[in-house]
Enzyme design. Structure first.
Site, mmCIF file in Angstrom:
data_model
loop_
_atom_site.group_PDB
_atom_site.id
_atom_site.type_symbol
_atom_site.label_atom_id
_atom_site.label_comp_id
_atom_site.label_asym_id
_atom_site.label_seq_id
_atom_site.Cartn_x
_atom_site.Cartn_y
_atom_site.Cartn_z
ATOM 1 N N SER A 244 0.834 -1.193 0.000
ATOM 2 C CA SER A 244 0.000 0.000 0.000
ATOM 3 C C SER A 244 0.878 1.256 0.000
ATOM 4 O O SER A 244 1.737 1.395 -0.860
ATOM 5 C CB SER A 244 -0.946 -0.079 1.210
ATOM 6 O OG SER A 244 -2.049 0.759 1.059
ATOM 7 N N ASP B 195 -1.805 15.275 -13.775
ATOM 8 C CA ASP B 195 -1.740 13.823 -14.028
ATOM 9 C C ASP B 195 -1.884 13.006 -12.745
ATOM 10 O O ASP B 195 -1.734 11.785 -12.758
ATOM 11 C CB ASP B 195 -0.418 13.473 -14.725
ATOM 12 C CG ASP B 195 0.791 14.060 -13.991
ATOM 13 O OD1 ASP B 195 0.582 14.745 -12.963
ATOM 14 O OD2 ASP B 195 1.931 13.836 -14.431
ATOM 15 N N ASP C 56 -9.370 -6.061 -4.656
ATOM 16 C CA ASP C 56 -8.907 -4.954 -3.812
ATOM 17 C C ASP C 56 -9.889 -3.781 -3.908
ATOM 18 O O ASP C 56 -10.049 -3.199 -4.973
ATOM 19 C CB ASP C 56 -7.511 -4.500 -4.272
ATOM 20 C CG ASP C 56 -6.860 -3.511 -3.313
ATOM 21 O OD1 ASP C 56 -7.590 -2.762 -2.636
ATOM 22 O OD2 ASP C 56 -5.615 -3.476 -3.255
ATOM 23 N N HIS D 116 -7.182 -6.085 -0.445
ATOM 24 C CA HIS D 116 -6.049 -5.196 -0.181
ATOM 25 C C HIS D 116 -5.016 -5.868 0.728
ATOM 26 O O HIS D 116 -3.818 -5.703 0.561
ATOM 27 C CB HIS D 116 -6.556 -3.882 0.429
ATOM 28 C CG HIS D 116 -5.540 -2.770 0.376
ATOM 29 N ND1 HIS D 116 -4.988 -2.324 -0.804
ATOM 30 C CD2 HIS D 116 -4.970 -2.032 1.367
ATOM 31 C CE1 HIS D 116 -4.128 -1.346 -0.545
ATOM 32 N NE2 HIS D 116 -4.097 -1.156 0.767
#
Length: 255
Positions: A103, A185, A208, A236
């Protein structure tokens, strides 16, 4: 072998880490948001091969037992974590080491591998992203209120931090990471991915709920020669939920 806990001063803060194993291959485990070695990597500290690896799990500044300082989220918090992580391993006298990042820890690991290429042996990331989209911001805001979290996820964090620090830091994290989406972006570290030269293994859980699969595919596409493994039932926390399979895959890659 037993798991030892200690603190060491790095970049002006006292960082807490856990260490186990006596293998020649050093591996640093990098936890996710609000995470620590203790809360995020139990099955890895316990079951990864102690003969092959020396395993270190750290608590980034402001997380776990690396408090004080309180955790904050300046624009460069991922770069700061990457420098702390690398400097920690050097303070522990490891010349070269591999990174396993989950993560937020995966984002930190990507940055560290790009910026300190001579120090990083191999890289494994899962549940990571190199940019933040408006859809991501919507997902993050869905976890802002910790009182809505499941008991299972919430309990260890409340025990570690107390409700107030836990709630406040989670909200601050949502604000901190959402700021990346304000750039055109949504970039966190996209420009660094081509600089990653070490062997890289990206794992992603197809279920996830926090990190859409497109992020894993983007990272895979932009790190030359990287490997991508999709786990159909993985969410996750696939490294906790499917610890045995995860550890086996990762050990095979690190050998």
């Amino acid at each position: 072998t037993s798991i030892t806990s200690a603190k060491i001063e790095v970049n002006g803060v006292h960082l807490h880490y856990q260490r186990t194993g006596e293998g020649s291959h050093a591996v640093l485990l990098l936890p996710g948001m609000l995470g620590s070695g203790q809360t995020d990597f139990g099955p890895q500290l316990k079951s990864m091969n102690k003969q092959l690896f020396t395993i270190v799990a750290w608590d980034p500044r402001g997380y776990g037992q690396s408090i004080p300082p309180s955790r904050d989220f300046p624009p460069d918090f991922f770069e700061r974590d990457a420098k702390d992580a690398v400097d920690l391993m050097q303070a522990l006298k490891f010349k070269k080491f591999s990174l396993l990042g989950w993560s937020d820890g995966g984002i930190t690991a990507l940055i560290a591998a790009a910026k300190y290429p001579t120090l990083i042996h191999k890289l494994v990331v899962w549940g990571a992203n190199a940019s933040v989209t408006q859809e991501d911001v919507r997902i993050y805001n869905g976890i802002r209120d910790v009182s809505k979290w499941s008991e299972k996820v919430k309990k260890p964090l409340e025990e570690m931090y107390g409700h107030k620090y836990f709630a406040k830091t989670c909200a601050a994290w949502v604000d901190g990471i959402s700021r990346f989406a304000e750039k055109s972006d949504g970039n966190i570290c996209q420009q660094l991915l081509p600089d990653i030269k070490c062997p890289t293994f990206i794992i992603h859980g197809e279920k996830d709920p926090l990190v859409p699969q497109a992020h894993a595919e983007y990272i895979h596409k932009h790190i030359k020669g990287s490997r991508l493994l999709l786990m159909p039932e993985g969410k996750h926390n696939l490294h906790l939920r499917f610890a045995e399979d995860f550890n086996r895959q990762v050990e095979g890659f690190l050998r």
